[in-house]
Design a protein around this motif. Structure first.
Motif, mmCIF file in Angstrom:
data_model
loop_
_atom_site.group_PDB
_atom_site.id
_atom_site.type_symbol
_atom_site.label_atom_id
_atom_site.label_comp_id
_atom_site.label_asym_id
_atom_site.label_seq_id
_atom_site.Cartn_x
_atom_site.Cartn_y
_atom_site.Cartn_z
ATOM 1 N N GLY A 181 0.838 -1.197 0.000
ATOM 2 C CA GLY A 181 0.000 0.000 0.000
ATOM 3 C C GLY A 181 0.866 1.238 0.000
ATOM 4 O O GLY A 181 1.954 1.232 0.583
ATOM 5 N N VAL A 182 0.374 2.270 -0.661
ATOM 6 C CA VAL A 182 1.131 3.529 -0.684
ATOM 7 C C VAL A 182 1.126 4.178 0.698
ATOM 8 O O VAL A 182 2.152 4.658 1.182
ATOM 9 N N VAL A 183 -0.022 4.170 1.365
ATOM 10 C CA VAL A 183 -0.074 4.775 2.699
ATOM 11 C C VAL A 183 0.838 3.997 3.655
ATOM 12 O O VAL A 183 1.582 4.593 4.439
ATOM 13 N N SER B 299 -3.207 1.087 -8.904
ATOM 14 C CA SER B 299 -4.524 0.853 -8.283
ATOM 15 C C SER B 299 -5.590 1.875 -8.639
ATOM 16 O O SER B 299 -6.745 1.505 -8.878
ATOM 17 N N LYS B 300 -5.235 3.166 -8.672
ATOM 18 C CA LYS B 300 -6.241 4.176 -9.059
ATOM 19 C C LYS B 300 -6.528 4.055 -10.550
ATOM 20 O O LYS B 300 -7.665 4.070 -10.993
ATOM 21 N N THR B 301 -5.455 3.935 -11.319
ATOM 22 C CA THR B 301 -5.570 3.921 -12.777
ATOM 23 C C THR B 301 -6.456 2.788 -13.284
ATOM 24 O O THR B 301 -7.305 2.995 -14.154
ATOM 25 N N SER C 243 7.352 11.270 -2.210
ATOM 26 C CA SER C 243 6.428 11.707 -3.254
ATOM 27 C C SER C 243 5.435 10.585 -3.578
ATOM 28 O O SER C 243 5.809 9.531 -4.092
ATOM 29 N N ASP C 244 4.180 10.836 -3.265
ATOM 30 C CA ASP C 244 3.099 9.876 -3.509
ATOM 31 C C ASP C 244 2.560 10.143 -4.910
ATOM 32 O O ASP C 244 1.902 11.160 -5.154
ATOM 33 N N GLU C 245 2.858 9.231 -5.853
ATOM 34 C CA GLU C 245 2.508 9.463 -7.260
ATOM 35 C C GLU C 245 1.412 8.514 -7.733
ATOM 36 O O GLU C 245 1.333 8.144 -8.904
HETATM 37 C C1 LIG Z 1 -2.917 10.518 -2.725
HETATM 38 C C2 LIG Z 1 -3.270 9.118 -2.347
HETATM 39 N N1 LIG Z 1 -2.332 8.308 -1.843
HETATM 40 C C3 LIG Z 1 -2.599 7.030 -1.494
HETATM 41 C C4 LIG Z 1 -3.865 6.509 -1.615
HETATM 42 C C5 LIG Z 1 -4.135 5.097 -1.169
HETATM 43 O O1 LIG Z 1 -3.141 4.241 -1.608
HETATM 44 P P1 LIG Z 1 -3.017 2.766 -1.018
HETATM 45 O O2 LIG Z 1 -4.372 2.148 -1.090
HETATM 46 O O3 LIG Z 1 -2.013 2.113 -1.906
HETATM 47 O O4 LIG Z 1 -2.531 2.921 0.388
HETATM 48 C C6 LIG Z 1 -4.883 7.319 -2.146
HETATM 49 C C7 LIG Z 1 -6.252 6.802 -2.254
HETATM 50 O O5 LIG Z 1 -7.188 7.517 -2.446
HETATM 51 C C8 LIG Z 1 -4.578 8.641 -2.503
HETATM 52 O O6 LIG Z 1 -5.508 9.441 -3.018
#
Ligand SMILES: Cc1ncc(COP(=O)(O)O)c(C=O)c1O
Length: 399
Positions: free
Chosen positions: A103-105, A242-244, A207-209
């Motif tokens: 996960g990015v978060v 994941s978003k894409t 940087s969260d991309e």
């Molecule tokens: C800027 C941003 N970063 C991270 C996330 C979530 O990423 P992940 O589910 O990989 O933690 C989101 C989801 O809306 C987001 O908008």
């Protein structure tokens, strides 16, 4: 044929797919989060579109085997990420610089663990994706805010303000690139200046991309690490398909770190906690999305652009007191509702109890988001039509 059938025509984003019995957070948490269930869900950032058919087929095919043992992480998996970053963003990335993340978060949280200590300061630029603040606080780091400036209907970074607020306790700056909410695609000059300030002051940039592929209206995403040597050597880049490709539930995130020393420290933390290991579906999904999903993504972007224009036009024509902050990327519209002159509590109640819409409360992104709401337009246009009609009917209750 549905009247909004995508102009390019290969994929049908107009199709309504029932998500109600799929344990989707967006649909199942309505009662818990908004207090009622009769709402059109336009909140959490996943879309109501089916992922590319090739991806769905591969998941089904793999499942038919019926054995779900440990996955082998192939060269092709890394290659698909490198190729994607090169083709989409002209960024050269090698296998050793990449690590899978759950996960990015979570990736942000790991970086906070590795590169800061309790009591250190972490800079965020609100209004911004709320976990940036929450994760920082939960790690007992001090949140320092450098609010964005809303100017000529879009946000810009306050780089002079940033320089002034940095102390020697500031260890990390969390960047949303592109920015959520508001959808700004930061340009090279802004990122370069940011990199210079952070490098000079020994503030590491995370940087969260995650929204980088969904750049719209001819905008161009600039990976932070590519703007200068300072940026390359002083950053951790986090991304995901994941978003894409609408696969958030498959957990397909990854990090890219160019600086060897930073990379070794971060990877050591991941490896020693086995945080760099995904499941068979995650690795497959990334690879297939990146290898086969480009045409689908291009049509999706066109559909999202039309959805954004539709909402903007509709509100301008029918209720100009709510204004669209036009996003340069992604499917999240930032609605400026300040002219309604409602308190935040009244604004939320208006959307939930009068318009029967579940949007994100702007205030969750920081006090800079008071007077705003975030609307997810990653849905068929007929859903948006219905939502806007409900909103219009509700406006009568305001006067
Ligand atoms: C800027 C941003 N970063 C991270 C996330 C979530 O990423 P992940 O589910 O990989 O933690 C989101 C989801 O809306 C987001 O908008």
């Amino acid at each position: 044929m549905c009247k909004y059938y995508s102009k390019m025509g290969n994929y049908n984003f107009d199709q309504i797919i029932n998500r109600k019995n799929t344990d989707s957070l967006k649909f199942r948490a309505l009662k818990e989060r908004f207090g009622r269930e009769d709402l059109i869900p336009l909140w959490v950032a996943d879309m109501d579109f089916q992922s590319p058919q090739e991806l769905v087929d591969a998941m089904v095919e793999r499942s038919k085997n019926g054995i779900f043992g440990y996955p082998f992480v192939s060269k092709e998996y890394y290659q698909s990420i490198s190729n994607w970053q090169w083709q989409q963003h002209q960024w050269k990335v090698s296998e050793e610089e990449i690590s899978y993340l759950p996960g990015v978060v979570k990736g942000i949280a790991f970086a906070i663990d590795v590169f800061s200590d309790k009591g250190d300061q972490i800079i965020i630029q609100p209004p911004v994706y709320h976990p940036f603040r929450i994760i920082t606080q939960l790690h007992e780091r001090e949140v320092v805010i450098n609010p964005l400036i809303l100017e000529e209907d879009q946000y810009r970074m306050d780089l002079d303000g940033l320089e002034k607020l940095i102390t020697n306790k500031c260890k990390i700056l969390l960047l949303s690139n592109p920015h959520n909410p508001g959808g700004r695609v930061w340009n090279r000059e802004e990122l370069k200046k940011l990199a210079e300030i952070c490098y000079k002051n020994k503030v590491l940039v995370i940087s969260d991309e995650i929204h980088s592929d969904l750049v719209l209206f001819g905008n161009k995403h600039i990976p932070f690490a590519t703007v200068s040597k300072e940026a390359e050597q002083n950053s951790i880049i986090l991304s995901a398909p994941s978003k894409t490709f609408n696969i958030a539930g498959l957990v397909t995130s990854y990090s890219i770190i160019k600086n060897k020393n930073l990379r070794e420290r971060y990877h050591k933390y991941l490896v020693s906690n086995e945080l760099n290991q995904g499941n068979i579906f995650a690795y497959m999904a990334i690879q297939i999305a990146y290898e086969k999903g480009e045409d689908w993504m291009n049509e999706l972007k066109h559909y999202i652009e039309e959805n954004i224009k539709f909402v903007d036009k509709y509100l301008k024509a029918n209720f100009p007191r709510i204004k669209v902050v036009l996003p340069e990327a992604s499917f999240l519209i930032w609605l400026d509702c300040r002219e309604l002159k409602l308190s935040q509590k009244e604004l939320n109640s208006f959307f939930i109890n009068k318009a029967r819409l579940a949007l994100n409360d702007g205030a969750m992104f920081g006090k800079e988001g008071i007077g705003f709401m975030r609307m997810n337009v990653g849905c068929p246009r007929t859903t948006l039509e219905k939502a806007l009609k409900q909103l219009m009917d509700a406006t009568h209750s305001l006067f």
